[in-house]
Design an enzyme around this catalytic site. Structure first.
Site, PDB file in Angstrom:
ATOM      1  N   LYS A   1      78.889  -8.112  55.592  1.00 42.08           N
ATOM      2  CA  LYS A   1      77.500  -8.591  55.617  1.00 42.08           C
ATOM      3  C   LYS A   1      76.928  -8.447  57.026  1.00 42.08           C
ATOM      4  CE  LYS A   1      78.081 -11.632  51.670  1.00 42.08           C
ATOM      5  NZ  LYS A   1      78.127 -12.960  51.053  1.00 42.08           N
TER       6      LYS A   1
ATOM      7  N   GLN B   1      79.606 -18.759  52.620  1.00 40.36           N
ATOM      8  CA  GLN B   1      80.466 -17.879  51.831  1.00 40.36           C
ATOM      9  C   GLN B   1      81.302 -18.717  50.858  1.00 40.36           C
ATOM     10  OE1 GLN B   1      80.229 -14.597  51.914  1.00 40.36           O
ATOM     11  NE2 GLN B   1      81.805 -14.335  50.349  1.00 40.36           N
TER      12      GLN B   1
ATOM     13  N   ASP C   1      70.919 -16.815  49.127  1.00 44.68           N
ATOM     14  CA  ASP C   1      71.893 -16.624  48.047  1.00 44.68           C
ATOM     15  C   ASP C   1      71.304 -17.038  46.692  1.00 44.68           C
ATOM     16  OD1 ASP C   1      74.377 -15.435  48.401  1.00 44.68           O
ATOM     17  OD2 ASP C   1      75.264 -17.183  49.366  1.00 44.68           O
TER      18      ASP C   1
HETATM   19  N1  LIG Z   1      77.862 -17.055  49.276  1.00 46.46           N
HETATM   20  C1  LIG Z   1      78.343 -16.103  48.465  1.00 46.46           C
HETATM   21  N2  LIG Z   1      79.661 -16.045  48.205  1.00 46.46           N
HETATM   22  C2  LIG Z   1      80.122 -15.084  47.362  1.00 46.46           C
HETATM   23  C3  LIG Z   1      79.248 -14.109  46.802  1.00 46.46           C
HETATM   24  C4  LIG Z   1      77.878 -14.212  47.091  1.00 46.46           C
HETATM   25  O1  LIG Z   1      77.008 -13.425  46.588  1.00 46.46           O
HETATM   26  N3  LIG Z   1      77.460 -15.222  47.932  1.00 46.46           N
HETATM   27  N4  LIG Z   1      79.746 -13.056  46.056  1.00 46.46           N
HETATM   28  C5  LIG Z   1      81.179 -12.784  46.045  1.00 46.46           C
HETATM   29  C6  LIG Z   1      81.713 -11.928  47.167  1.00 46.46           C
HETATM   30  N5  LIG Z   1      80.807 -10.934  47.757  1.00 46.46           N
HETATM   31  C7  LIG Z   1      79.852 -11.347  48.607  1.00 46.46           C
HETATM   32  O2  LIG Z   1      79.882 -12.404  49.169  1.00 46.46           O
HETATM   33  C8  LIG Z   1      81.031  -9.514  47.579  1.00 46.46           C
HETATM   34  C9  LIG Z   1      82.018  -9.023  46.758  1.00 46.46           C
HETATM   35  C10 LIG Z   1      82.269  -7.640  46.661  1.00 46.46           C
HETATM   36  C11 LIG Z   1      81.520  -6.740  47.394  1.00 46.46           C
HETATM   37  C12 LIG Z   1      81.801  -5.265  47.371  1.00 46.46           C
HETATM   38  O3  LIG Z   1      81.057  -4.506  47.937  1.00 46.46           O
HETATM   39  N6  LIG Z   1      82.887  -4.811  46.733  1.00 46.46           N
HETATM   40  C13 LIG Z   1      83.296  -3.413  46.775  1.00 46.46           C
HETATM   41  C14 LIG Z   1      84.812  -3.324  46.848  1.00 46.46           C
HETATM   42  C15 LIG Z   1      85.324  -3.898  48.110  1.00 46.46           C
HETATM   43  C16 LIG Z   1      86.798  -3.578  48.359  1.00 46.46           C
HETATM   44  O4  LIG Z   1      87.171  -2.412  48.359  1.00 46.46           O
HETATM   45  O5  LIG Z   1      87.552  -4.526  48.594  1.00 46.46           O
HETATM   46  C17 LIG Z   1      82.842  -2.679  45.519  1.00 46.46           C
HETATM   47  O6  LIG Z   1      82.751  -3.318  44.459  1.00 46.46           O
HETATM   48  O7  LIG Z   1      82.599  -1.484  45.632  1.00 46.46           O
HETATM   49  C18 LIG Z   1      80.517  -7.226  48.198  1.00 46.46           C
HETATM   50  C19 LIG Z   1      80.275  -8.589  48.288  1.00 46.46           C
HETATM   51  C20 LIG Z   1      81.946 -14.100  46.099  1.00 46.46           C
HETATM   52  N7  LIG Z   1      81.450 -14.986  47.099  1.00 46.46           N
END
Ligand SMILES: Nc1nc2c(c(=O)[nH]1)N[C@@H](CN(C=O)c1ccc(C(=O)N[C@@H](CCC(=O)O)C(=O)O)cc1)CN2
Length: 363
Positions: free
Chosen positions: A123, A167, A190
């Site tokens: 982020k 988070q 969020d």
């Molecule tokens: N406060 C928050 N906490 C959490 C959120 C949120 O939106 N707000 N969402 C999830 C985690 N998350 C962001 O925080 C998140 C998860 C996954 C990805 C992402 O880009 N994933 C990639 C793969 C990553 C890898 O290789 O490990 C993909 O899918 O291509 C971004 C953000 C829980 N907590």
């Protein structure tokens, strides 16, 4: 989930063999994630010597590469997220030039989960890439709820901070609701504050912000010109951060929405009726080919690690939906990784820009 929901695995070798060579191979980043062990099982509904839906026959295995071509369009979240970041970069720069204001995002991370640390790092990088200023607070696992609330209160009062996020998940000793309620609704990028979720649920009301992952799902449908109005949609999972807001958003877009959850009687049958499926349960390959209506559009929110000795990390990421089966039945599908995940962060940037514009009345 209900006992009829199964854990399955589409083997990597099968995926490599069946994915058309023209498809971009997506690389996973190095985030460490909670590890669900799913050992060497294949998606049972469609074995690997499998034939396309239009030509079920007794073709020998040698012809499988011809008859197993995927048909679904790949909904490329990584590409769309990049386009959105470019749009945001231009807007951030226009705002800075016009009124001298740079949007600011504050991120609070509590504890030592490696996956959360990776998301927060990503982020921060994303903010830098578009010109948004980021503020970060890292607290230890044993921090108190009061400490978190104090940081939120300071950010609420700080005019250079336009968006605040905590988070998730938080350590078990903290009350998530107390923490999320403390974020000023004007800075709740969020979209998890109950007032924002409540407004999302009400006709005639507008939330100030929509949660990033579900917003990203709908944005993908829009950008791929997939119509939602009048369609039957099924959302699998009813979490506060994805399933529930995704269902509300689809309903606002005039879809007829069903939510499948752990007490749903026949999840497979209900899902098979859907034109649009959003799956957000976090169970590797749970949605098999037999759950999918031909031509359905699939948005797979799950990011599940499965053991893979051939990967340098020892695991690879798969979605909730058995991709190799689904891509032969659906008309369009998001990959994992590279589908919804990158959109989550793009929508966070978008919400932060919106927060700054709204605060400064900048159109
Ligand atoms: N406060 C928050 N906490 C959490 C959120 C949120 O939106 N707000 N969402 C999830 C985690 N998350 C962001 O925080 C998140 C998860 C996954 C990805 C992402 O880009 N994933 C990639 C793969 C990553 C890898 O290789 O490990 C993909 O899918 O291509 C971004 C953000 C829980 N907590």
């Amino acid at each position: 989930m209900a006992s009829s929901m199964k854990f399955t695995d589409c083997s990597p070798s099968a995926i490599v063999r069946l994915v058309p060579s023209t498809r971009t191979r997506l690389r996973s980043s190095d985030s460490a994630v909670l590890f669900h062990r799913v050992l060497g099982r294949s998606c049972p509904a469609y074995p690997r010597t499998f034939v396309s839906r239009s030509s079920i026959s007794t073709l020998p295995v040698i012809s499988a590469s011809i008859s197993t071509e995927a048909t679904a369009q790949v909904i490329d979240g990584k590409l769309v997220a990049k386009q959105i970041r470019e749009e945001i970069t231009a807007e951030v720069s226009r705002m800075k030039d016009a009124i001298g204001v740079v949007p600011g995002l504050a991120v609070i991370l509590v504890g030592d989960r490696k996956d959360s640390a990776t998301y927060v790092r990503n982020k921060k990088k994303a903010c830098e890439s578009v010109g948004i200023k980021s503020f970060e607070v890292n607290l230890p696992e044993n921090a108190t709820e009061q400490e978190v609330l104090k940081h939120i209160s300071d950010f609420n009062d700080d005019p250079s901070v336009h968006g605040i996020l905590v988070q998730l998940p938080l350590p078990k000793h903290m009350n998530e609701q107390n923490v999320l309620h403390a974020v000023s609704i004007e800075k709740d990028v969020d979209g998890f504050h109950p007032l924002n979720i409540g407004r999302l649920a009400m006709r005639g009301e507008e939330p100030l912000f929509v949660p990033c992952t579900p917003k990203g799902c709908i944005e993908l449908l829009h950008r791929y010109n997939i119509s939602i109005k009048g369609k039957r949609a099924v959302v699998i999972g009813r979490s506060n951060i994805v399933g529930t807001p995704a269902a509300l958003l689809l309903q606002r877009e005039d879809a007829t929405v069903s939510v499948v959850h752990s007490r749903t009687k026949d999840p497979e049958e209900l899902t098979r009726q859907a034109d649009i499926i959003i799956s957000a349960v976090g169970k590797a390959n749970m949605v098999e080919g037999s759950w999918i209506k031909p031509g359905a559009v699939i948005i797979d929110v799950g990011i599940n690690p499965v053991e893979d000795a051939s990967s340098p990390r020892g695991y690879r990421l798969v979605g909730d939906v058995c991709y190799e089966e689904a891509s032969k039945i659906a008309s369009a599908i998001t990959p994992v990784p590279g589908g919804v995940g990158p959109m989550t962060i793009a929508m966070l940037l978008s919400n932060t820009l919106t927060a700054a514009k709204r605060t400064h009345n900048f159109q």
